[in-house]
Design a protein around this motif. Sequence first.
Motif, PDB file in Angstrom:
ATOM      1  N   SER A  31      53.066  50.831 -26.525  1.00 18.88           N
ATOM      2  CA  SER A  31      52.308  51.680 -27.436  1.00 18.88           C
ATOM      3  C   SER A  31      51.970  53.019 -26.783  1.00 18.88           C
ATOM      4  N   SER A  32      51.920  54.051 -27.617  1.00 18.73           N
ATOM      5  CA  SER A  32      51.538  55.369 -27.116  1.00 18.73           C
ATOM      6  C   SER A  32      50.064  55.408 -26.713  1.00 18.73           C
ATOM      7  N   THR A  33      49.279  54.393 -27.152  1.00 17.31           N
ATOM      8  CA  THR A  33      47.877  54.319 -26.732  1.00 17.31           C
ATOM      9  C   THR A  33      47.747  53.804 -25.297  1.00 17.31           C
ATOM     10  N   SER A  34      48.813  53.174 -24.799  1.00 22.30           N
ATOM     11  CA  SER A  34      48.758  52.575 -23.463  1.00 22.30           C
ATOM     12  C   SER A  34      49.321  53.475 -22.374  1.00 22.30           C
ATOM     13  N   TYR A  35      50.277  54.340 -22.743  1.00 20.47           N
ATOM     14  CA  TYR A  35      50.970  55.144 -21.735  1.00 20.47           C
ATOM     15  C   TYR A  35      50.963  56.620 -22.118  1.00 20.47           C
ATOM     16  N   SER A  36      50.553  57.460 -21.192  1.00 19.48           N
ATOM     17  CA  SER A  36      50.508  58.896 -21.450  1.00 19.48           C
ATOM     18  C   SER A  36      51.900  59.517 -21.493  1.00 19.48           C
ATOM     19  N   ASN A  37      52.890  58.883 -20.864  1.00 16.42           N
ATOM     20  CA  ASN A  37      54.269  59.372 -20.919  1.00 16.42           C
ATOM     21  C   ASN A  37      55.135  58.521 -21.856  1.00 16.42           C
ATOM     22  N   TYR A  38      54.520  58.124 -22.982  1.00 20.28           N
ATOM     23  CA  TYR A  38      55.206  57.281 -23.966  1.00 20.28           C
ATOM     24  C   TYR A  38      56.530  57.891 -24.431  1.00 20.28           C
ATOM     25  N   SER A  39      56.538  59.197 -24.716  1.00 20.29           N
ATOM     26  CA  SER A  39      57.755  59.847 -25.224  1.00 20.29           C
ATOM     27  C   SER A  39      58.902  59.734 -24.229  1.00 20.29           C
ATOM     28  N   GLU A  40      58.596  59.887 -22.949  1.00 21.70           N
ATOM     29  CA  GLU A  40      59.619  59.775 -21.913  1.00 21.70           C
ATOM     30  C   GLU A  40      60.142  58.348 -21.820  1.00 21.70           C
ATOM     31  N   LEU A  41      59.230  57.384 -21.887  1.00 22.49           N
ATOM     32  CA  LEU A  41      59.631  55.983 -21.844  1.00 22.49           C
ATOM     33  C   LEU A  41      60.493  55.634 -23.060  1.00 22.49           C
ATOM     34  N   ARG A  42      60.060  56.085 -24.224  1.00 24.65           N
ATOM     35  CA  ARG A  42      60.791  55.807 -25.461  1.00 24.65           C
ATOM     36  C   ARG A  42      62.209  56.352 -25.398  1.00 24.65           C
ATOM     37  N   LYS A  43      62.327  57.599 -25.010  1.00 22.70           N
ATOM     38  CA  LYS A  43      63.642  58.245 -24.956  1.00 22.70           C
ATOM     39  C   LYS A  43      64.614  57.475 -24.062  1.00 22.70           C
ATOM     40  N   THR A  44      64.098  56.980 -22.949  1.00 19.86           N
ATOM     41  CA  THR A  44      64.945  56.245 -22.011  1.00 19.86           C
ATOM     42  C   THR A  44      65.293  54.855 -22.534  1.00 19.86           C
ATOM     43  N   LEU A  45      64.317  54.175 -23.111  1.00 21.46           N
ATOM     44  CA  LEU A  45      64.512  52.781 -23.518  1.00 21.46           C
ATOM     45  C   LEU A  45      65.370  52.619 -24.766  1.00 21.46           C
ATOM     46  N   ILE A  46      65.342  53.593 -25.701  1.00 24.79           N
ATOM     47  CA  ILE A  46      66.100  53.429 -26.949  1.00 24.79           C
ATOM     48  C   ILE A  46      67.513  54.025 -26.849  1.00 24.79           C
ATOM     49  N   LYS A  47      67.853  54.571 -25.710  1.00 22.07           N
ATOM     50  CA  LYS A  47      69.169  55.186 -25.545  1.00 22.07           C
ATOM     51  C   LYS A  47      70.274  54.160 -25.832  1.00 22.07           C
ATOM     52  N   GLY A  48      71.116  54.472 -26.827  1.00 19.27           N
ATOM     53  CA  GLY A  48      72.218  53.587 -27.186  1.00 19.27           C
ATOM     54  C   GLY A  48      71.845  52.470 -28.142  1.00 19.27           C
ATOM     55  N   LEU A  49      70.565  52.371 -28.560  1.00 20.55           N
ATOM     56  CA  LEU A  49      70.131  51.297 -29.463  1.00 20.55           C
ATOM     57  C   LEU A  49      70.056  51.783 -30.912  1.00 20.55           C
ATOM     58  N   LYS A  50      70.262  50.855 -31.866  1.00 21.12           N
ATOM     59  CA  LYS A  50      70.144  51.176 -33.279  1.00 21.12           C
ATOM     60  C   LYS A  50      68.732  50.874 -33.765  1.00 21.12           C
ATOM     61  N   ARG A  51      68.265  51.684 -34.707  1.00 17.94           N
ATOM     62  CA  ARG A  51      66.942  51.461 -35.286  1.00 17.94           C
ATOM     63  C   ARG A  51      67.003  50.292 -36.272  1.00 17.94           C
ATOM     64  N   ASN A  52      66.025  49.395 -36.188  1.00 16.79           N
ATOM     65  CA  ASN A  52      65.988  48.197 -37.017  1.00 16.79           C
ATOM     66  C   ASN A  52      64.985  48.397 -38.164  1.00 16.79           C
ATOM     67  N   SER A  53      65.472  48.901 -39.289  1.00 10.95           N
ATOM     68  CA  SER A  53      64.600  49.192 -40.434  1.00 10.95           C
ATOM     69  C   SER A  53      64.023  47.922 -41.051  1.00 10.95           C
ATOM     70  N   ALA A  54      64.804  46.844 -41.054  1.00  8.77           N
ATOM     71  CA  ALA A  54      64.324  45.578 -41.633  1.00  8.77           C
ATOM     72  C   ALA A  54      63.104  45.066 -40.872  1.00  8.77           C
ATOM     73  N   SER A  55      63.120  45.221 -39.551  1.00  6.97           N
ATOM     74  CA  SER A  55      61.993  44.788 -38.730  1.00  6.97           C
ATOM     75  C   SER A  55      60.751  45.617 -39.033  1.00  6.97           C
ATOM     76  N   GLU A  56      60.923  46.909 -39.290  1.00  8.52           N
ATOM     77  CA  GLU A  56      59.791  47.779 -39.609  1.00  8.52           C
ATOM     78  C   GLU A  56      59.155  47.401 -40.947  1.00  8.52           C
ATOM     79  N   LYS A  57      59.998  47.063 -41.940  1.00  5.59           N
ATOM     80  CA  LYS A  57      59.472  46.637 -43.240  1.00  5.59           C
ATOM     81  C   LYS A  57      58.743  45.303 -43.126  1.00  5.59           C
ATOM     82  N   GLU A  58      59.269  44.401 -42.300  1.00  3.93           N
ATOM     83  CA  GLU A  58      58.625  43.103 -42.108  1.00  3.93           C
ATOM     84  C   GLU A  58      57.283  43.263 -41.417  1.00  3.93           C
ATOM     85  N   TRP A  59      57.209  44.218 -40.472  1.00  2.00           N
ATOM     86  CA  TRP A  59      55.924  44.481 -39.806  1.00  2.00           C
ATOM     87  C   TRP A  59      54.888  44.931 -40.820  1.00  2.00           C
TER      88      TRP A  59
END
Length: 214
Positions: free
Chosen positions: A124-152
Amino acid sequence: MKTKKGIKSKPKLSTILILNIGGILAIIFGTAFIINGKSNLAVLIIGSPFLALGIYSLYWVYNFDILHITDEKLIFKSVTGYTKKTILLSEFISYAEIEKENVNRDIKWKDLTLIGHDFKYKISSTSYSNYSELRKTLIKGLKRNSASEKEWKRRNELKFGYGFILFGILFSLFFGNIMDSKTDIIPIILLLGFFIFLIGYGIRLVRKNKNTSR
């Protein structure tokens, strides 16, 4: 913070402080309610969630993950530096990101869920001040899961529905318990009306999202 080993997460100190202080106060408040509520079931019921919330807040801080990201691995360390576990980045197959906000809509944050074949991990961005940097690195090459977002969203509304119902019932019982012949009836009626509205709204959310469950 980039090092030869990759990227290291930066804990958001404001969140850590709030949870530490809030957790201690909730434990004190909840304990006081429980002690004073031995002969009053309504007071006892109200105190228990505060105590549980306080304990959970302190446990969350103790169990907080310090993340180290290398070219191939996501390493989880404790606040004391102990390595808790390691996940290969290749094990993640997709991601979901939810933008959230508080009731007044003046505070917003994002939660990123990394999805594997049989597991999920959320940051969560509430937990880490460098969330954007972590996100950019971790999602590299991954597809967005829209079904999971709707289920949430469905599950979240369902939780709110149950929460509104429970909150309305507990506080209706509490104020009903403290009423006596000298109590001004009009404020009590207004409060009970508000709690009944919460219960009704909660039932609506539950029915709506139960009907759309798989």
